[in-house]
Motif scaffolding. Structure first.
Motif, PDB file in Angstrom:
ATOM      1  N   LYS A   1     -32.753  74.522 -19.586  1.00  0.00           N
ATOM      2  CA  LYS A   1     -31.596  73.746 -20.030  1.00  0.00           C
ATOM      3  C   LYS A   1     -31.682  73.406 -21.516  1.00  0.00           C
ATOM      4  O   LYS A   1     -30.710  73.571 -22.259  1.00  0.00           O
ATOM      5  CB  LYS A   1     -31.481  72.463 -19.192  1.00  0.00           C
ATOM      6  CG  LYS A   1     -31.355  72.698 -17.697  1.00  0.00           C
ATOM      7  CD  LYS A   1     -31.191  71.417 -16.926  1.00  0.00           C
ATOM      8  CE  LYS A   1     -32.393  70.506 -17.004  1.00  0.00           C
ATOM      9  NZ  LYS A   1     -33.602  71.081 -16.391  1.00  0.00           N
ATOM     10  N   SER A   2     -32.859  72.938 -21.958  1.00  0.00           N
ATOM     11  CA  SER A   2     -33.023  72.599 -23.375  1.00  0.00           C
ATOM     12  C   SER A   2     -32.926  73.844 -24.245  1.00  0.00           C
ATOM     13  O   SER A   2     -32.404  73.786 -25.363  1.00  0.00           O
ATOM     14  CB  SER A   2     -34.380  71.909 -23.598  1.00  0.00           C
ATOM     15  OG  SER A   2     -34.431  70.666 -22.917  1.00  0.00           O
TER      16      SER A   2
ATOM     17  N   ARG B   1     -16.274  66.311 -20.435  1.00  0.00           N
ATOM     18  CA  ARG B   1     -17.679  65.926 -20.560  1.00  0.00           C
ATOM     19  C   ARG B   1     -18.472  66.604 -19.437  1.00  0.00           C
ATOM     20  O   ARG B   1     -18.197  66.375 -18.252  1.00  0.00           O
ATOM     21  CB  ARG B   1     -17.820  64.401 -20.474  1.00  0.00           C
ATOM     22  CG  ARG B   1     -17.024  63.677 -21.555  1.00  0.00           C
ATOM     23  CD  ARG B   1     -17.188  62.170 -21.470  1.00  0.00           C
ATOM     24  NE  ARG B   1     -16.718  61.609 -20.211  1.00  0.00           N
ATOM     25  CZ  ARG B   1     -15.456  61.305 -19.941  1.00  0.00           C
ATOM     26  NH1 ARG B   1     -14.515  61.536 -20.849  1.00  0.00           N
ATOM     27  NH2 ARG B   1     -15.127  60.781 -18.775  1.00  0.00           N
ATOM     28  N   TYR B   2     -19.443  67.418 -19.824  1.00  0.00           N
ATOM     29  CA  TYR B   2     -20.179  68.248 -18.875  1.00  0.00           C
ATOM     30  C   TYR B   2     -21.626  67.766 -18.751  1.00  0.00           C
ATOM     31  O   TYR B   2     -22.293  67.481 -19.749  1.00  0.00           O
ATOM     32  CB  TYR B   2     -20.186  69.709 -19.335  1.00  0.00           C
ATOM     33  CG  TYR B   2     -18.816  70.350 -19.381  1.00  0.00           C
ATOM     34  CD1 TYR B   2     -18.329  71.095 -18.309  1.00  0.00           C
ATOM     35  CD2 TYR B   2     -18.000  70.213 -20.501  1.00  0.00           C
ATOM     36  CE1 TYR B   2     -17.069  71.682 -18.361  1.00  0.00           C
ATOM     37  CE2 TYR B   2     -16.736  70.795 -20.554  1.00  0.00           C
ATOM     38  CZ  TYR B   2     -16.285  71.516 -19.478  1.00  0.00           C
ATOM     39  OH  TYR B   2     -15.037  72.097 -19.525  1.00  0.00           O
ATOM     40  N   GLY B   3     -22.094  67.700 -17.519  1.00  0.00           N
ATOM     41  CA  GLY B   3     -23.504  67.441 -17.264  1.00  0.00           C
ATOM     42  C   GLY B   3     -24.188  68.746 -16.907  1.00  0.00           C
ATOM     43  O   GLY B   3     -23.742  69.460 -16.006  1.00  0.00           O
ATOM     44  N   LEU B   4     -25.252  69.087 -17.628  1.00  0.00           N
ATOM     45  CA  LEU B   4     -26.019  70.311 -17.359  1.00  0.00           C
ATOM     46  C   LEU B   4     -27.250  69.920 -16.537  1.00  0.00           C
ATOM     47  O   LEU B   4     -28.108  69.171 -17.016  1.00  0.00           O
ATOM     48  CB  LEU B   4     -26.433  70.976 -18.671  1.00  0.00           C
ATOM     49  CG  LEU B   4     -27.275  72.252 -18.582  1.00  0.00           C
ATOM     50  CD1 LEU B   4     -26.528  73.344 -17.834  1.00  0.00           C
ATOM     51  CD2 LEU B   4     -27.666  72.734 -19.974  1.00  0.00           C
ATOM     52  N   VAL B   5     -27.328  70.412 -15.302  1.00  0.00           N
ATOM     53  CA  VAL B   5     -28.422  70.032 -14.405  1.00  0.00           C
ATOM     54  C   VAL B   5     -29.126  71.285 -13.899  1.00  0.00           C
ATOM     55  O   VAL B   5     -28.585  72.385 -13.918  1.00  0.00           O
ATOM     56  CB  VAL B   5     -27.909  69.189 -13.217  1.00  0.00           C
ATOM     57  CG1 VAL B   5     -27.246  67.921 -13.704  1.00  0.00           C
ATOM     58  CG2 VAL B   5     -26.945  69.990 -12.344  1.00  0.00           C
ATOM     59  N   GLY B   6     -30.344  71.093 -13.433  1.00  0.00           N
ATOM     60  CA  GLY B   6     -31.169  72.189 -12.920  1.00  0.00           C
ATOM     61  C   GLY B   6     -32.611  71.728 -12.908  1.00  0.00           C
ATOM     62  O   GLY B   6     -32.974  70.724 -13.530  1.00  0.00           O
ATOM     63  N   ARG B   7     -33.458  72.459 -12.217  1.00  0.00           N
ATOM     64  CA  ARG B   7     -34.851  72.027 -12.068  1.00  0.00           C
ATOM     65  C   ARG B   7     -35.608  72.158 -13.390  1.00  0.00           C
ATOM     66  O   ARG B   7     -35.185  72.854 -14.311  1.00  0.00           O
ATOM     67  CB  ARG B   7     -35.550  72.831 -10.961  1.00  0.00           C
ATOM     68  CG  ARG B   7     -35.633  74.321 -11.217  1.00  0.00           C
ATOM     69  CD  ARG B   7     -36.387  75.036 -10.099  1.00  0.00           C
ATOM     70  NE  ARG B   7     -36.400  76.470 -10.295  1.00  0.00           N
ATOM     71  CZ  ARG B   7     -37.215  77.117 -11.114  1.00  0.00           C
ATOM     72  NH1 ARG B   7     -38.088  76.428 -11.848  1.00  0.00           N
ATOM     73  NH2 ARG B   7     -37.162  78.421 -11.242  1.00  0.00           N
ATOM     74  N   ASN B   8     -36.762  71.492 -13.469  1.00  0.00           N
ATOM     75  CA  ASN B   8     -37.611  71.568 -14.659  1.00  0.00           C
ATOM     76  C   ASN B   8     -38.016  72.999 -14.948  1.00  0.00           C
ATOM     77  O   ASN B   8     -38.376  73.758 -14.038  1.00  0.00           O
ATOM     78  CB  ASN B   8     -38.876  70.722 -14.464  1.00  0.00           C
ATOM     79  CG  ASN B   8     -38.613  69.230 -14.536  1.00  0.00           C
ATOM     80  OD1 ASN B   8     -39.210  68.468 -13.796  1.00  0.00           O
ATOM     81  ND2 ASN B   8     -37.726  68.800 -15.402  1.00  0.00           N
TER      82      ASN B   8
END
Length: 750
Positions: free
Chosen positions: A238-239, A227-234
């Protein structure tokens, strides 16, 4: 020929060809096009000659800007072709002969420029050479013109490929859900892909959005079952990455099924539980095929009572149908089709749907509940790759707890975009950090990732600074002794050392995000009170009753409770958006309240830029003042002039917060303010709420945010609002301890 002439003419041309582009952006683009040509020596330069190649380069720059602003790629290409022909014709008409003539008197170039611009506005393009009695024949070579057009087309094609991603891949699919599902996830009967690895390994990913590079030569590895969480600034993309994966724009193997929870379910007369069952299109399709196959076999059985005399074609058909029926039944068994209804009911219950709600038509649900239905459909389908984009935005604390628990036992691969740290800590096994057009993988949950990333960043900074210091030391020695005969050999040795040093990229520096609300003007008490307030849409539909609450200039109040318990209704009563059925809401006569709505995007005009929107809604400042104010909320650079429809969800939220600041409020009323914000922005908002000199009352399901900002918790439950004695962690534990396996809270919270 003047820059003013080109700019004015270009403004009109761009506005006509691209009416949806923000006017501020049109002016900016026109100015850039004129300055770009001026910098290349075409405008205001009496010695310049027409160079089609440079004109093509200048217009390619213009095209890039217009595409970034959301212009249609085909309209931009037509516009640039038209501008090219006109500019080259004008420039050629002003190109002098290659001979130098001494002027008899001083020529006031500025005066000529203003004359050219003024006449152009009235009569169109003016040839000043003709007015002064000197006519120069056009020097434009037709073959060179065609070559320049091809260069523009080539550059635009590259830009169009990027922009087309927005048009063809990010818009809603034209096909129905069923058609799209079957196209993205083709059915595989027989071995069904069993024994084939379901790991995903993608190399050299290049991804763009409206001309903005998202990923360049990036790699992504997703091991099956993790299970991976994709994170990064606005705004980092990512979307965009999730959508590219869900539409197989990236080379995900076809035997891996994918489902992406992206938009709410459209409402109709379908019952909620049936909508979930219908989400698994292939199950529905196979059940229908099974029924048709059984019916046909029933028709053939009497005809094949005597196989020896039966036609061979019917025998073959019967054998083929038998074989297909076995494949269908095996696939349905693999899907656990028999247990589908109980599984769907359990998922819906965990997401807050009572048995009564499960039998309601989907059109009866609000947008938030339809988003839950979309999530329930995805969980029910059990795809090999489940893509979730901010799932906690639509859920209350009990439902978030259920989803986290559900995903912990999910056997397939999950890739989730979330800025909820507690949710990520409870759910994911790995973190993928998207930044600088690449993807970096980290083992562990969010807290482990953050600690590791910070250490990696510090180490990279130390290595970079050490090498820069060493390089500087070597260079100083080389510069000092390069020409010294006694030291020349040592200098040469250091030159070789310098050349062999690996070139380190400067480490990524953390961008400091800050939010700043203006200081609140002091006003006397009482500020904002509710006394014995009851509200209902009818006597038989009471939402809140006998509510007493007092908001002061130093209040930091968090309103908690399950979805549908009246939290948003309470905020609307405080802000006069609703009037109480009975009781009193008293406000100071000079009180100014800034309300951040859960669906704040609806209040923004996405067809214009943030600067244009604010100048229309709150006039009285100049462009620089609006841009500076937006900068206080992280909307800096060209973002303030960019059409808001091209901004990410988090960037739109920042614009909405900036709009609140223009109200100079005494009280901030915030409904789900953390939705779509990245973690840096959430930290900035937490700091801004803590340091704001006025009062804050908010609704949020983000445990970290509530714990950081609020010193009071008020619980909405059973039509009442009461002070909760405990922390948000205590409330979270309470609802978790009293929920069954499906996530339904058994004991009502008082």
């Amino acid at each position: 020929m003047s820059t003013a002439h080109i700019s004015t003419s270009t403004v009109h041309t761009i506005s006509t060809a691209l009416p949806n582009i923000d006017p501020l952006f049109v002016d900016y683009t026109a100015g850039i096009s004129a300055l770009g040509l001026a910098n290349r020596g075409y405008i205001d330069d009496p010695s310049a000659t027409a160079d089609e190649h440079s004109v093509a380069e200048a217009l390619a720059d213009v095209a890039a800007i217009l595409l970034d602003a959301g212009g249609d790629p085909h309209a931009v290409q037509s516009l640039c072709t038209s501008l090219q022909s006109r500019l080259l014709a004008r420039l050629a008409a002003h190109t002098p002969h290659n001979t130098l003539t001494r002027l008899d008197s001083t020529v006031h170039v500025g005066a000529q420029h203003h004359l050219s611009s003024a006449l152009a506005l009235v009569t169109g393009p003016i040839d000043l050479d003709a007015l002064t009695g000197r006519r120069v024949e056009s020097k434009v070579d037709r073959r060179k013109l065609e070559k320049a057009e091809r260069k523009i087309a080539t550059k635009l094609e590259k830009k169009t490929i990027k922009a087309d991603y927005q048009a063809s891949k990010l818009l809603d699919p034209q096909k129905s859900y069923e058609e799209f599902y079957m196209a993205v996830n083709p059915l595989q009967l027989g071995n069904s892909g069993q024994g084939i690895s379901k790991d995903i390994k993608l190399e050299s990913i290049d991804l763009s959005f409206v001309g903005l590079k998202i990923l360049t030569e990036a790699s992504l590895t997703l091991a099956y079952g993790r299970r991976y969480g994709l994170v990064g600034r606005n705004g980092i993309g990512k979307s965009t990455l999730l959508r590219a994966l869900s539409r197989r724009e990236l080379a995900v193997p076809t035997h891996i099924s994918i489902l992406h929870v992206e938009q709410e379910l459209s409402g109709d007369d379908t019952l909620a539980i049936q909508a979930v069952l219908d989400a698994d299109v292939w199950r529905k399709h196979l059940l229908l095929e099974q029924s048709k196959t059984n019916n046909r076999l029933s028709e053939l059985d009497p005809l094949l009572a005597d196989p020896a005399s039966a036609p061979s074609s019917l025998v073959r058909e019967h054998q083929d149908l038998d074989s297909r029926l076995v494949d269908i039944q095996n696939k349905l068994a693999e899907m656990d089709s028999d247990g589908a209804e109980s599984r769907a009911a359990s998922i819906l219950a965990g997401l807050g749907f009572s048995q009564e709600k499960q039998t309601n038509p989907t059109r009866s649900f609000s947008g938030g509940w339809r988003m839950r239905l979309a999530l329930a459909r995805a969980l029910f389908c059990n795809p090999d790759l489940l893509l979730l984009d901010e799932p906690s935005n639509m859920l209350d604390v009990p439902s978030i707890a259920f989803l986290a628990k559900y995903l912990q036992t999910y056997k397939s691969t999950v890739l989730v975009v979330s800025h909820d740290r507690d949710f990520l800590n409870e759910t994911v096994t790995d973190i993928i950090y998207q930044h600088s057009e690449r993807l970096d993988a980290y083992k562990g949950n969010f807290s482990q990732f953050y600690a590791t990333k910070e250490e990696r960043t510090r180490q990279a900074i130390r290595e970079y600074e050490a090498q820069m210091g060493y390089r500087k030391h070597l260079q100083q020695f080389i510069d000092k002794f390069r020409y010294n005969a006694a030291k020349s050999s040592e200098a040469q040795s250091r030159i070789k050392k310098l050349e062999k040093l690996p070139i380190l990229e400067p480490p990524e520096r953390k961008i400091l995000t800050t939010f700043k609300f203006p200081d609140a003007e002091k006003i006397s008490m009482p500020i904002l009170q509710m006394s014995n307030v009851t509200f209902g849409y009818s006597p038989h539909q009471i939402i809140l009753k006998k509510v007493d609450i007092d908001v002061q200039m130093d209040s930091r109040i968090g309103v908690i409770g399950p979805n549908g318990s009246g939290k948003t209704t309470l905020l609307k009563l405080l802000t006069e958006m609703l009037e109480p059925s009975s009781g009193l809401v008293s406000r100071h006569p000079r009180l100014r309240i800034a309300y951040f709505a859960q669906h704040h995007v609806d209040s923004l005009d996405l067809s214009v830029s943030a600067v244009t929107f604010m100048s229309k809604r709150w006039p009285g400042k100049n462009e620089e003042e609006y841009r500076k104010h937006l900068g206080n909320f992280g909307i800096s650079g060209m973002l303030g002039l960019q059409q808001m429809s091209t901004l990410s969800g988090g960037q739109k939220s920042r614009v909405a917060f900036a709009c609140l600041g223009l109200l100079n409020p005494h009280i901030l009323v915030l409904d789900e303010p953390t939705n779509h914000l990245d973690m840096d922005a959430m930290d900035a908002l937490m700091d801004a709420c803590r340091t704001f000199t006025g009062g804050v009352i908010l609704v949020s399901h983000d445990v970290t945010f509530l714990a950081s900002v609020c010193n009071q918790l008020w619980l909405c439950s059973n039509d009442c609002v009461s002070k909760f004695d405990g922390t948000i962690k205590d409330y979270q534990k309470l609802v978790t301890d009293n929920a069954d396996d499906a996530g339904v809270v058994k004991m009502p919270i008082k």
